[in-house]
Design an enzyme around this catalytic site. Structure first.
Site, short mmCIF file in Angstrom:
data_model
loop_
_atom_site.label_atom_id
_atom_site.label_comp_id
_atom_site.label_asym_id
_atom_site.label_seq_id
_atom_site.Cartn_x
_atom_site.Cartn_y
_atom_site.Cartn_z
N GLY A 237 5.19 11.41 60.45
CA GLY A 237 4.86 12.83 60.35
C GLY A 237 3.88 13.24 61.43
N GLY A 239 0.48 15.44 63.18
CA GLY A 239 -0.90 15.79 62.87
C GLY A 239 -1.87 14.63 62.94
N CYS A 265 4.74 4.72 60.95
CA CYS A 265 4.09 5.69 61.83
C CYS A 265 2.90 6.38 61.14
CB CYS A 265 5.12 6.70 62.34
SG CYS A 265 4.58 7.55 63.86
N PHE A 266 3.04 7.63 60.72
CA PHE A 266 1.95 8.28 59.99
C PHE A 266 1.61 7.47 58.75
CE2 PHE A 266 -0.02 12.10 57.87
CZ PHE A 266 -0.88 12.44 58.90
N ASN A 307 6.62 7.23 68.60
CA ASN A 307 6.20 8.62 68.72
C ASN A 307 4.90 8.78 67.96
OD1 ASN A 307 5.78 11.35 68.81
ND2 ASN A 307 7.37 11.87 67.34
N PHE A 310 -1.91 9.08 67.60
CA PHE A 310 -3.09 8.54 66.93
C PHE A 310 -2.84 7.08 66.59
CE2 PHE A 310 -3.25 13.07 66.28
CZ PHE A 310 -4.60 13.39 66.36
N HIS A 355 8.97 2.93 65.11
CA HIS A 355 10.09 3.45 64.32
C HIS A 355 11.23 2.44 64.23
CE1 HIS A 355 8.73 7.63 63.71
NE2 HIS A 355 8.05 7.39 64.81
N GLU A 357 13.68 2.55 62.24
CA GLU A 357 14.95 3.20 61.92
C GLU A 357 15.69 3.65 63.18
OE1 GLU A 357 12.27 6.51 62.69
OE2 GLU A 357 12.05 4.63 61.61
#
Length: 381
Positions: A237, A239, A265-266, A307, A310, A355, A357
């Site tokens: 995600g 932010g 990821c997030f 991707n 942070f 990632h 996937e």
């Protein structure tokens, strides 16, 4: 501001303006107007359709380092979500001809239809080098009547919010729960927290006999356990993870119950925070399909899709004591030693920053979904 780059593509002029005052002039690509976001670059030579529709790119203007983009057009099978999420798109040389039997539209047509403002014909190599040296920064793309004085365009860019401190997952997540059924015999049930989930993620689990209940980012522990999950998943995600207090609290509730847990990821950053580690913003991030990562549990080196802007601040040299037992860094990026995965040693929970996937490839890390299945098998046994 000095203009840089030779225009090409459509006849409508366009200007890209960075927050530090550097600008590039080219031609409009996609919709005509103005757009703003964080300027980032993606090093992938393929998979632009998956990039555009990845919710993690919300509020970002993506610069493609590959010089030719749009060769295979746009089809209706490859999107990772129901819409394009990037705020703007920057390419050097748009394809003049779409050359894929699967294509339904050109990329230019798709960008225009979804209102995505882009620019073509600029020196994307110079822009990428600038972002590597100065870091990701705010940017605006202006085309047609939106082009005004240099000082006015720069002022509009500087008025935009920073990515640091942005709380965005609820803006891209589903508002209602939905179910992705298992393919073939159902073996497990997983509650997936949608923080900006990509469509291929529940599909990869469904391929392994998992019925996936995708829940909104605002889901509570009661919502999660109402589906009687064998495992819980936290998605990618957009932010700043430092703002994601609700997902962190939810993950701690899952960890307290020792339910098998997997994050991507997030979700990796959320696990880091749940364990007590900090997070920080990378200078320009990792975005592309060619990042080398080592699985420290096996020694294997994988080529992976990334991707993220942070990362988790966790020690690489030794396990750490956390409220949920010992934790260690399981994966690391070989380019810059950024933490790319975490795992708990005393209960079934792990995550990766990249990632696995990866719909457009590579698929070196697909085994991580099997690792999640193994955790659920062991817990059931």
């Amino acid at each position: 501001m000095a203009w840089e780059g030779a225009g090409s593509g459509t006849s409508t002029a366009a200007v890209l303006v960075l927050e530090d005052g550097r600008s590039f002039r080219g031609r409009a690509y996609g919709a005509v107007g103005e757009t703003f976001g964080e300027a980032v670059f993606n090093t992938g030579m393929t998979g632009y359709q998956e990039t555009l529709t990845d919710p993690s790119y919300h509020r970002q203007v993506v610069v493609m380092t590959a010089p030719h983009v749009g060769n295979t057009g746009v089809n209706d099978e490859d999107p990772e979500s129901k819409r394009i999420w990037v705020s703007g798109y920057v390419v050097r040389d748009p394809a003049r001809v779409t050359s894929s039997w699967r294509a339904k539209r050109t990329l230019d047509e798709e960008l225009a239809a979804q209102g995505v403002v882009g620019i073509s014909g600029i020196d994307t190599r110079a822009l990428t080098r600038h972002l590597r040296e100065r870091g990701a920064m705010r940017v605006g793309i202006f085309s047609g009547d939106a082009i005004v004085g240099d000082a006015d365009m720069l002022a509009r860019v500087l008025a935009q919010p920073q990515m640091k401190g942005a709380n965005l997952s609820a803006e891209v997540a589903t508002s209602e729960p939905y179910v992705v059924p298992a393919i073939g015999e159902k073996r497990f049930t997983v509650a997936a927290i949608d923080l900006g989930i990509k469509g291929m993620t529940p599909h990869r689990m469904a391929e392994r006999g998992i019925e996936v209940h995708v829940l909104p980012a605002t889901a509570t522990a009661e919502d999660v356990y109402a589906v009687s999950p064998d495992g819980v998943f936290f998605s990618n995600g957009p932010g700043d993870p430092a703002t994601a207090d609700h997902p962190v609290a939810l993950m701690r509730a899952v960890l307290e119950r020792k339910t098998p847990l997997f994050g991507i990821c997030f979700g990796n950053q959320i696990l880091g925070r749940a364990l007590g580690f900090g997070t920080y913003k990378l200078k320009y991030g990792h975005r592309g399909v060619n990042q080398p990562v080592q699985d420290r549990t096996t020694g294997k080196v994988e080529v992976t899709a990334h991707n993220h802007g942070f990362a988790v601040d966790a020690p690489l040299d030794k396990p750490s004591d956390t409220p949920f037992g010992r934790a260690e860094v399981s994966h690391v990026c070989l380019n810059d030693n950024v933490v790319e995965g975490l795992q708990l040693l005393d209960q079934p929970a792990f995550s990766v920053q990249y990632h696995p996937e990866a719909a457009a490839g590579p698929h070196d890390a697909a085994y991580l979904f099997d690792r999640f299945v193994s955790l659920m098998e062991a817990e059931r046994a």
